[in-house]
Design a protein around this motif. Structure first.
Motif, short mmCIF file in Angstrom:
data_model
loop_
_atom_site.label_atom_id
_atom_site.label_comp_id
_atom_site.label_asym_id
_atom_site.label_seq_id
_atom_site.Cartn_x
_atom_site.Cartn_y
_atom_site.Cartn_z
N ILE A 75 -2.82 -8.11 55.85
CA ILE A 75 -1.81 -7.48 55.01
C ILE A 75 -1.46 -6.26 55.41
N GLU B 262 -0.17 -2.32 55.17
CA GLU B 262 0.00 -1.40 54.29
C GLU B 262 1.28 -0.68 54.32
N TRP C 252 -3.56 -8.54 46.19
CA TRP C 252 -2.48 -8.59 45.42
C TRP C 252 -1.31 -9.59 45.99
N VAL C 253 -0.92 -8.80 47.13
CA VAL C 253 0.10 -9.28 47.97
C VAL C 253 -0.08 -10.86 48.59
N ASN D 152 2.37 -13.87 47.22
CA ASN D 152 2.84 -14.73 48.08
C ASN D 152 2.56 -16.22 48.21
N MET E 151 6.66 -4.74 46.70
CA MET E 151 5.30 -5.13 47.38
C MET E 151 4.57 -3.97 47.87
N ARG F 90 4.98 -1.65 42.59
CA ARG F 90 4.69 -3.12 42.73
C ARG F 90 5.40 -3.87 41.52
#
Length: 183
Positions: free
Chosen positions: A80, A82, A125-126, A130, A168, A174
């Motif tokens: 992921i 940033e 978290w992402v 998803n 995101m 967020r």
């Protein structure tokens, strides 16, 4: 609003009213909503001879984001990136943004949610948010299939939209708070 105990905890069991009778409903909500919506499209609980309107709001990606069991871990190995402006600074932007930061760097360099070191890590978290999306994708596919099979697809307007925008990690956010012009 009628059942505050449901708020934030509606991913495995939720209190719902069916024709005025309240009962606990098991199952993943996106799957339940898809079943009820496809039944309705096919004519259940409505006059098949009359035009109809269906407003379906999937809440799967809404926090606390909890994926369907079949999708949990789907993106566990995905790297992921940033967002470049995850932690700021945001020159020329309103000062109140400093008070709305959703993310912070811990002393060991991890990016976490919230004001202490116990928050969810950004990448985890992402991934979790998803992992909630495939249930929605499957559901929309089932809705379109039901429309096609029932001969209604060519005469139906489908509007697919969302309300989160950049949330995101972009601009340190967020959730849908502290909107500002990013240009």
């Amino acid at each position: 609003p009628k059942h505050p105990d449901n708020a934030g905890g509606y991913y495995e069991k939720e209190l719902l009213a069916f024709n005025g009778e309240e009962k606990w409903q098991d199952g993943y909500p996106a799957d339940n909503y898809t079943k009820w919506a496809t039944d309705y499209i096919r004519g259940a609980n409505r006059d098949k001879a009359k035009p109809w309107f269906l407003w379906l709001c999937y809440g799967s990606v809404h926090g606390p984001s909890k994926p369907a069991a079949r999708h949990k871990g789907l993106y566990k190995d995905v790297k992921i990136p940033e967002p470049v402006d995850l932690l700021g600074p945001w020159p020329g932007k309103p000062d109140y943004l400093k008070n709305t930061l959703a993310w912070r760097k811990t002393s060991d360099g991890k990016i976490v949610a919230g004001k202490n070191d116990k928050g969810a890590e950004f990448a985890d978290w992402v991934r979790q948010v998803n992992e909630c999306v495939p249930a929605i994708d499957e559901g929309v596919g089932e809705l379109l299939k039901a429309l096609k099979e029932s001969g209604q697809l060519e005469n139906t307007l489908v509007i697919y939209t969302a309300d989160q925008g950049f949330a995101m990690g972009e601009h340190g956010m967020r959730m849908k708070v502290a909107p500002y012009d990013t240009n």
